[in-house]
Design a protein around this motif. Structure first.
Motif, PDB file in Angstrom:
ATOM      1  N   ALA A 137       0.829  -1.209   0.000  1.00 44.64           N
ATOM      2  CA  ALA A 137       0.000   0.000   0.000  1.00 44.64           C
ATOM      3  C   ALA A 137       0.860   1.253   0.000  1.00 44.64           C
ATOM      4  O   ALA A 137       0.518   2.263  -0.623  1.00 44.64           O
ATOM      5  CB  ALA A 137      -0.942   0.000   1.202  1.00 44.64           C
ATOM      6  N   ALA A 138       1.992   1.189   0.690  1.00 45.65           N
ATOM      7  CA  ALA A 138       2.905   2.338   0.686  1.00 45.65           C
ATOM      8  C   ALA A 138       3.436   2.593  -0.716  1.00 45.65           C
ATOM      9  O   ALA A 138       3.584   3.754  -1.143  1.00 45.65           O
ATOM     10  CB  ALA A 138       4.057   2.089   1.656  1.00 45.65           C
ATOM     11  N   GLU A 139       3.716   1.514  -1.470  1.00 49.55           N
ATOM     12  CA  GLU A 139       4.182   1.666  -2.845  1.00 49.55           C
ATOM     13  C   GLU A 139       3.096   2.247  -3.735  1.00 49.55           C
ATOM     14  O   GLU A 139       3.351   3.121  -4.572  1.00 49.55           O
ATOM     15  CB  GLU A 139       4.641   0.310  -3.396  1.00 49.55           C
ATOM     16  N   ILE A 140       1.870   1.763  -3.570  1.00 47.75           N
ATOM     17  CA  ILE A 140       0.759   2.267  -4.383  1.00 47.75           C
ATOM     18  C   ILE A 140       0.463   3.726  -4.034  1.00 47.75           C
ATOM     19  O   ILE A 140       0.219   4.552  -4.923  1.00 47.75           O
ATOM     20  CB  ILE A 140      -0.507   1.398  -4.182  1.00 47.75           C
ATOM     21  N   ALA A 141       0.499   4.047  -2.756  1.00 49.32           N
ATOM     22  CA  ALA A 141       0.262   5.436  -2.348  1.00 49.32           C
ATOM     23  C   ALA A 141       1.330   6.357  -2.925  1.00 49.32           C
ATOM     24  O   ALA A 141       1.047   7.485  -3.350  1.00 49.32           O
ATOM     25  CB  ALA A 141       0.236   5.529  -0.819  1.00 49.32           C
ATOM     26  N   ALA A 142       2.573   5.893  -2.958  1.00 43.79           N
ATOM     27  CA  ALA A 142       3.651   6.707  -3.522  1.00 43.79           C
ATOM     28  C   ALA A 142       3.374   7.000  -4.992  1.00 43.79           C
ATOM     29  O   ALA A 142       3.612   8.119  -5.473  1.00 43.79           O
ATOM     30  CB  ALA A 142       4.989   5.987  -3.353  1.00 43.79           C
ATOM     31  N   ARG A 143       2.844   6.026  -5.714  1.00 45.05           N
ATOM     32  CA  ARG A 143       2.500   6.235  -7.120  1.00 45.05           C
ATOM     33  C   ARG A 143       1.351   7.226  -7.262  1.00 45.05           C
ATOM     34  O   ARG A 143       1.276   7.953  -8.249  1.00 45.05           O
ATOM     35  CB  ARG A 143       2.108   4.904  -7.767  1.00 45.05           C
ATOM     36  N   ARG A 144       0.467   7.222  -6.282  1.00 42.92           N
ATOM     37  CA  ARG A 144      -0.680   8.130  -6.319  1.00 42.92           C
ATOM     38  C   ARG A 144      -0.350   9.499  -5.740  1.00 42.92           C
ATOM     39  O   ARG A 144      -1.168  10.416  -5.792  1.00 42.92           O
ATOM     40  CB  ARG A 144      -1.839   7.512  -5.520  1.00 42.92           C
ATOM     41  N   GLY A 145       0.854   9.617  -5.174  1.00 44.28           N
ATOM     42  CA  GLY A 145       1.252  10.883  -4.576  1.00 44.28           C
ATOM     43  C   GLY A 145       0.501  11.191  -3.301  1.00 44.28           C
ATOM     44  O   GLY A 145       0.218  12.353  -2.996  1.00 44.28           O
ATOM     45  N   THR A 146       0.192  10.142  -2.530  1.00 48.08           N
ATOM     46  CA  THR A 146      -0.581  10.313  -1.306  1.00 48.08           C
ATOM     47  C   THR A 146       0.175   9.759  -0.107  1.00 48.08           C
ATOM     48  O   THR A 146       1.171   9.048  -0.247  1.00 48.08           O
ATOM     49  CB  THR A 146      -1.944   9.600  -1.416  1.00 48.08           C
ATOM     50  N   ASP A 147      -0.342  10.059   1.072  1.00 44.92           N
ATOM     51  CA  ASP A 147       0.218   9.548   2.323  1.00 44.92           C
ATOM     52  C   ASP A 147      -0.390   8.170   2.582  1.00 44.92           C
ATOM     53  O   ASP A 147      -1.616   8.048   2.703  1.00 44.92           O
ATOM     54  CB  ASP A 147      -0.135  10.508   3.465  1.00 44.92           C
ATOM     55  N   PRO A 148       0.434   7.112   2.679  1.00 41.41           N
ATOM     56  CA  PRO A 148      -0.120   5.768   2.893  1.00 41.41           C
ATOM     57  C   PRO A 148      -0.897   5.629   4.196  1.00 41.41           C
ATOM     58  O   PRO A 148      -1.761   4.752   4.311  1.00 41.41           O
ATOM     59  CB  PRO A 148       1.119   4.865   2.882  1.00 41.41           C
ATOM     60  N   ASP A 149      -0.624   6.490   5.168  1.00 44.26           N
ATOM     61  CA  ASP A 149      -1.368   6.433   6.428  1.00 44.26           C
ATOM     62  C   ASP A 149      -2.755   7.056   6.302  1.00 44.26           C
ATOM     63  O   ASP A 149      -3.611   6.840   7.174  1.00 44.26           O
ATOM     64  CB  ASP A 149      -0.588   7.143   7.538  1.00 44.26           C
ATOM     65  N   GLU A 150      -2.958   7.815   5.223  1.00 50.96           N
ATOM     66  CA  GLU A 150      -4.248   8.489   5.024  1.00 50.96           C
ATOM     67  C   GLU A 150      -5.017   7.952   3.825  1.00 50.96           C
ATOM     68  O   GLU A 150      -6.233   8.128   3.738  1.00 50.96           O
ATOM     69  CB  GLU A 150      -4.011  10.006   4.837  1.00 50.96           C
ATOM     70  N   ASP A 151      -4.322   7.320   2.896  1.00 46.18           N
ATOM     71  CA  ASP A 151      -4.942   6.885   1.639  1.00 46.18           C
ATOM     72  C   ASP A 151      -5.592   5.516   1.806  1.00 46.18           C
ATOM     73  O   ASP A 151      -4.976   4.478   1.562  1.00 46.18           O
ATOM     74  CB  ASP A 151      -3.884   6.855   0.530  1.00 46.18           C
ATOM     75  N   GLN A 152      -6.863   5.507   2.191  1.00 47.92           N
ATOM     76  CA  GLN A 152      -7.573   4.245   2.364  1.00 47.92           C
ATOM     77  C   GLN A 152      -7.740   3.509   1.041  1.00 47.92           C
ATOM     78  O   GLN A 152      -7.751   2.272   1.007  1.00 47.92           O
ATOM     79  CB  GLN A 152      -8.949   4.500   2.982  1.00 47.92           C
ATOM     80  N   PHE A 153      -7.869   4.266  -0.039  1.00 48.01           N
ATOM     81  CA  PHE A 153      -8.095   3.641  -1.334  1.00 48.01           C
ATOM     82  C   PHE A 153      -6.898   2.803  -1.759  1.00 48.01           C
ATOM     83  O   PHE A 153      -7.054   1.726  -2.342  1.00 48.01           O
ATOM     84  CB  PHE A 153      -8.394   4.715  -2.388  1.00 48.01           C
ATOM     85  N   ALA A 154      -5.684   3.269  -1.462  1.00 53.86           N
ATOM     86  CA  ALA A 154      -4.486   2.488  -1.778  1.00 53.86           C
ATOM     87  C   ALA A 154      -4.517   1.147  -1.046  1.00 53.86           C
ATOM     88  O   ALA A 154      -4.182   0.100  -1.616  1.00 53.86           O
ATOM     89  CB  ALA A 154      -3.232   3.272  -1.399  1.00 53.86           C
ATOM     90  N   HIS A 155      -4.926   1.168   0.210  1.00 51.40           N
ATOM     91  CA  HIS A 155      -5.017  -0.069   0.982  1.00 51.40           C
ATOM     92  C   HIS A 155      -6.110  -0.983   0.425  1.00 51.40           C
ATOM     93  O   HIS A 155      -5.959  -2.210   0.423  1.00 51.40           O
ATOM     94  CB  HIS A 155      -5.294   0.246   2.454  1.00 51.40           C
TER      95      HIS A 155
END
Length: 204
Positions: A137-155
């Motif tokens: 999820a941290a990798e996906i959030a990085a691609r989306r330019g978001t914070d993995p702790d806040e990006d529920q969609f990445a998870h």
């Protein structure tokens, strides 16, 4: 792979084989690190160079699969839909299974028997899977330019992908055939892609 690396991999495999046999023969709780080390004719200190504990040893497949997925994900274009990148990672895991040696297959099937016999190990497996989900999820959030702790969609994207792998691995649960496991996993990945509308994973 150099001579030193081959020797290390040979020792790691020997530890795994000895441990799995002892776990199945005399019980997981009854088996000690000292017994495992003795079966391989190494010291407990050497054992801990390869595995941090008995629990770490039975989760070796998680470590291996996670490394494959992260490596595969790193090779995908950053503008590729995230779920498509993750599915490529899952297919890399499947390709690794396709290349398994007979010894690898035997270890994998012994591990399945171990988890069926000792349900508390399933909890360890679930916790280890949660670690993998967070890293992906941290990798996906990085691609989306978001914070993995806040990006529920990445998870959520990662959870869908890992659920597909889990269903492929566990259904049918009692199979003793690696060929059937690989076939069901491939079918599940294809089914998952058919069920999801293209572009769903690019929503905010």
């Amino acid at each position: 792979m150099g001579l030193r690396e081959r020797k290390k991999e040979k020792t790691r495999a020997a530890i795994l084989d000895a441990a799995l046999d002892l776990f199945l023969e005399q019980g997981y709780e009854s088996t000690t690190v000292e017994q495992i080390a003795g079966a391989v004719e190494i010291s407990p200190r050497t054992f801990f160079r390869y595995f941090t504990s008995k629990d770490h040893l039975v989760l070796w497949f998680h470590d291996h699969g996670e490394a494959i997925m992260l490596d595969a994900l790193a090779e995908r274009p950053h503008d590729e839909p995230p779920f498509a990148s993750l599915m490529s990672g899952l297919r890399a895991v499947l390709a690794d299974l396709e290349e398994s040696t007979p010894e690898d297959v035997e270890r994998f099937l012994k591990l399945r028997r171990l988890f069926e016999r000792y349900p508390h190990l399933v909890g360890l497996s679930a916790a280890r899977s949660a670690e993998t989900q967070r890293r992906l999820a941290a990798e996906i959030a990085a691609r989306r330019g978001t914070d993995p702790d806040e990006d529920q969609f990445a998870h959520l994207i990662v959870a869908f992908a890992l659920s597909a792998m889990r269903v492929g691995m566990e259904c049918p649960r009692n199979t003793t055939s690696m060929a059937e496991i690989k076939e069901r996993m491939a079918q599940t990945l294809e089914m998952t892609e058919r069920c999801l509308r293209p572009g769903w994973d690019q929503q905010p």
